[in-house]
Design an enzyme around this catalytic site. Structure first.
Site, PDB file in Angstrom:
ATOM      1  N   LYS A  57       0.829  -1.213   0.000  1.00  0.00           N
ATOM      2  CA  LYS A  57       0.000   0.000   0.000  1.00  0.00           C
ATOM      3  C   LYS A  57       0.860   1.258   0.000  1.00  0.00           C
ATOM      4  O   LYS A  57       0.555   2.231  -0.706  1.00  0.00           O
ATOM      5  CB  LYS A  57      -0.938  -0.010   1.211  1.00  0.00           C
ATOM      6  N   GLN A 101      -4.984  -1.905   9.655  1.00  0.00           N
ATOM      7  CA  GLN A 101      -4.642  -3.164   8.989  1.00  0.00           C
ATOM      8  C   GLN A 101      -5.044  -4.350   9.868  1.00  0.00           C
ATOM      9  O   GLN A 101      -4.646  -4.435  11.027  1.00  0.00           O
ATOM     10  CB  GLN A 101      -3.134  -3.211   8.697  1.00  0.00           C
ATOM     11  N   ASP A 124     -11.156   2.414   3.898  1.00  0.00           N
ATOM     12  CA  ASP A 124     -11.571   1.041   3.610  1.00  0.00           C
ATOM     13  C   ASP A 124     -13.066   0.928   3.286  1.00  0.00           C
ATOM     14  O   ASP A 124     -13.525  -0.121   2.850  1.00  0.00           O
ATOM     15  CB  ASP A 124     -11.265   0.145   4.827  1.00  0.00           C
TER      16      ASP A 124
END
Length: 292
Positions: A57, A101, A124
């Site tokens: 990422k 995460q 997200d």
């Protein structure tokens, strides 16, 4: 007789195209706004797979011009400490996207942490407010993996209106938002899962068949309607007889490729699209917050 092979839905190539589009958009906007978009990825502990995802990422951010505000915390970090960090990032004008995460160490409550994130910085797309916006058909940040699948289907001009779509898997991460997005596109949607009896009878009706279960080779060729569009969201690491490790999906990809019209490879299908949509969410949040 010639053997038919499904056409590939190339997520890697489309993700590259999205990266290029975002890079141009960021360069143009940054000149007016005076700063780049910012993404904060919070990682706790030393899970090797998580560390690899975070590096991926961060590399993608650097590629398109998004500033990374990554924070790596020791495994013993407390819930309260993380909530304080999220509260500070919510107020930070340099940060447009925040994600935690997963998985987290067992002593931490991931759902409560997710609820602390400002919904307009929820990169997200998993905050209840954003899921509610999806249910209501309102604008908002969308869950990255199913949004990536939708973008891939759109790129290859695969019609969804009136089609029979089956989603195997009912997670809040993929299955449920995936079904809602397909409904929004006027598909007729069935959700199947591990408790569904006679799974093959359900999957064989699908014009669009999407699997997001996390069980290698769950769906074989005889469970797929000839000419179907097959989207494999599964990412399963297996070790073969020689001791080599490799990634496989939820479909038996070799045999299914002889039945389906389109198919996503694993890796190189949905995975790169998830990261591309994460970046897209961050840029959308950035442009909305600065009023561009």
């Amino acid at each position: 007789m010639e053997t038919k092979t499904a056409k590939l839905l190339d997520g890697k190539a489309l993700a590259e195209k999205i990266h290029q589009e975002l890079s141009v958009r960021i360069t143009e906007s940054q000149a007016k706004i005076g700063r780049p978009p910012g993404l904060a990825v919070l990682m706790v502990g030393d899970n090797p797979a998580s560390a690899a995802y975070v590096r991926n990422k961060e590399r993608a951010c650097a590629k398109v011009g998004i500033a990374s505000f990554g924070k790596h915390f020791p495994a013993e970090t407390t819930q309260g400490e993380l909530e304080e960090v999220i509260a500070a990032l919510n107020q930070d004008e340099q940060v447009d996207g925040i994600l935690v995460q997963l998985p987290l160490p067992k002593h931490l409550d991931a759902v409560t942490l997710l609820h602390q994130i400002d919904p307009d910085k929820d990169a997200d797309g998993l905050h209840p407010v954003n899921l509610g916006r999806l249910v209501r058909g309102e604008a908002g940040l969308r869950s990255c993996t199913p949004a990536g699948v939708m973008r891939l289907l759109q790129e290859y001009k695969i019609p969804l209106r009136g089609k029979q779509a089956v989603v195997v898997g009912r997670s809040i991460l993929v299955g449920k938002p995936m079904a809602l997005m397909l409904l929004e596109a006027d598909a007729t949607v069935t959700i199947a899962h591990s408790r569904s009896p006679n799974l093959s009878a359900i999957t064989k009706n699908a014009d669009i068949l999407i699997a997001a279960v996390g069980r290698p080779g769950l769906i074989a060729a005889d469970m797929v309607k000839p000419g179907a569009v097959v989207v494999d969201v599964g990412m399963n690491r297996i070790t073969d007889a020689s001791g080599k490790s490799r990634l496989v999906g939820d479909f038996e990809i070799e045999s299914t490729a002889g039945v389906a019209e389109f198919i996503t490879p694993v890796p190189g299908g949905v995975g790169p699209m998830t990261v591309a949509l994460l970046l897209q969410n961050t840029v959308a949040s950035y442009l909305k917050r600065v009023g561009s």
